[in-house]
Design a protein around this motif. Structure first.
Motif, PDB file in Angstrom:
ATOM      1  N   THR A   1       0.836  -1.200   0.000  1.00 17.09           N
ATOM      2  CA  THR A   1       0.000   0.000   0.000  1.00 17.09           C
ATOM      3  C   THR A   1       0.869   1.247   0.000  1.00 17.09           C
ATOM      4  OG1 THR A   1      -0.099   0.004   2.410  1.00 17.09           O
ATOM      5  CG2 THR A   1      -1.881  -1.172   1.239  1.00 17.09           C
ATOM      6  N   ALA A   2       0.227   2.386  -0.036  1.00 17.66           N
ATOM      7  CA  ALA A   2       0.924   3.675  -0.099  1.00 17.66           C
ATOM      8  C   ALA A   2       1.218   4.196   1.303  1.00 17.66           C
ATOM      9  CB  ALA A   2       0.088   4.680  -0.881  1.00 17.66           C
ATOM     10  N   ILE A   3       1.957   3.419   2.079  1.00 18.13           N
ATOM     11  CA  ILE A   3       2.365   3.873   3.406  1.00 18.13           C
ATOM     12  C   ILE A   3       3.872   4.099   3.386  1.00 18.13           C
ATOM     13  CG2 ILE A   3       2.589   3.279   5.846  1.00 18.13           C
ATOM     14  CD1 ILE A   3      -0.062   1.812   5.640  1.00 18.13           C
ATOM     15  N   ARG A   4       4.258   5.338   3.687  1.00 21.07           N
ATOM     16  CA  ARG A   4       5.672   5.712   3.789  1.00 21.07           C
ATOM     17  C   ARG A   4       5.853   6.384   5.144  1.00 21.07           C
ATOM     18  NH1 ARG A   4       9.348   3.989  -0.181  1.00 21.07           N
ATOM     19  NH2 ARG A   4       8.567   4.402  -2.260  1.00 21.07           N
ATOM     20  N   ASP A   5       6.887   5.994   5.855  1.00 22.95           N
ATOM     21  CA  ASP A   5       7.185   6.584   7.164  1.00 22.95           C
ATOM     22  C   ASP A   5       5.980   6.547   8.096  1.00 22.95           C
ATOM     23  OD1 ASP A   5       9.825   7.203   6.334  1.00 22.95           O
ATOM     24  OD2 ASP A   5       9.086   9.017   5.350  1.00 22.95           O
ATOM     25  N   GLY A   6       5.230   5.445   8.027  1.00 24.82           N
ATOM     26  CA  GLY A   6       4.118   5.249   8.940  1.00 24.82           C
ATOM     27  C   GLY A   6       2.856   6.020   8.627  1.00 24.82           C
TER      28      GLY A   6
END
Length: 143
Positions: A33-38
């Motif tokens: 998914t589009a999760i970056r740096d939480g």
């Protein structure tokens, strides 16, 4: 020989999964998914989320010694099938010349309500790919 690729996410240990696994010449990239740096990148924007998810998929492939040209199958899960065109456009920007077998389905929810898209990929390292018009692998630019 099996090689697990981790991203360091806390969820990997809790759930017991790897971002990607390579066994022999096969690479399997987990639902991404589009999760970056939480945090969710692009809330409310299916195209942006698909692009970010695909960036992460390409990074996982690279960590396994694979490229987008090695991808033979993708699966896209969307929370609203009306987003098919935006998600499909992002997918096409990465895989237009590779043209892997692909599936897109609507699901009722993803792990975070702000997530609209999740993408999986399977690759065979060194597999010839492309439109079928000639030998070799096409050059594919990551997102």
């Amino acid at each position: 020989m099996r090689r697990n690729i981790a991203t360091g996410s806390a969820w990997e240990g809790v759930v017991g999964y790897s971002r990607a696994v390579r066994v022999g010449d096969q690479v399997h990239v987990a639902g991404t998914t589009a999760i970056r740096d939480g945090r969710v990148v692009g809330p409310g924007d299916a195209y942006t989320q698909a692009r970010v998810a695909l960036e992460i998929v390409v990074e996982a492939l690279a960590a396994c010694g694979a490229t987008p040209a090695d991808v033979v199958r993708t699966r896209m899960f969307v929370t609203d099938i009306r987003d098919w065109e935006a998600v499909g456009r992002a997918h096409g920007e990465v895989f237009a010349t590779v043209r892997p077998a692909s599936t897109m389905v609507q699901v009722s929810a993803l792990i975070d309500p702000d997530l609209l898209v999740e993408i999986e990929a399977d690759a065979v390292v060194g597999s010839p790919s492309g439109s079928g018009s000639g030998p070799g692998s096409p050059e594919v630019t990551p997102p």
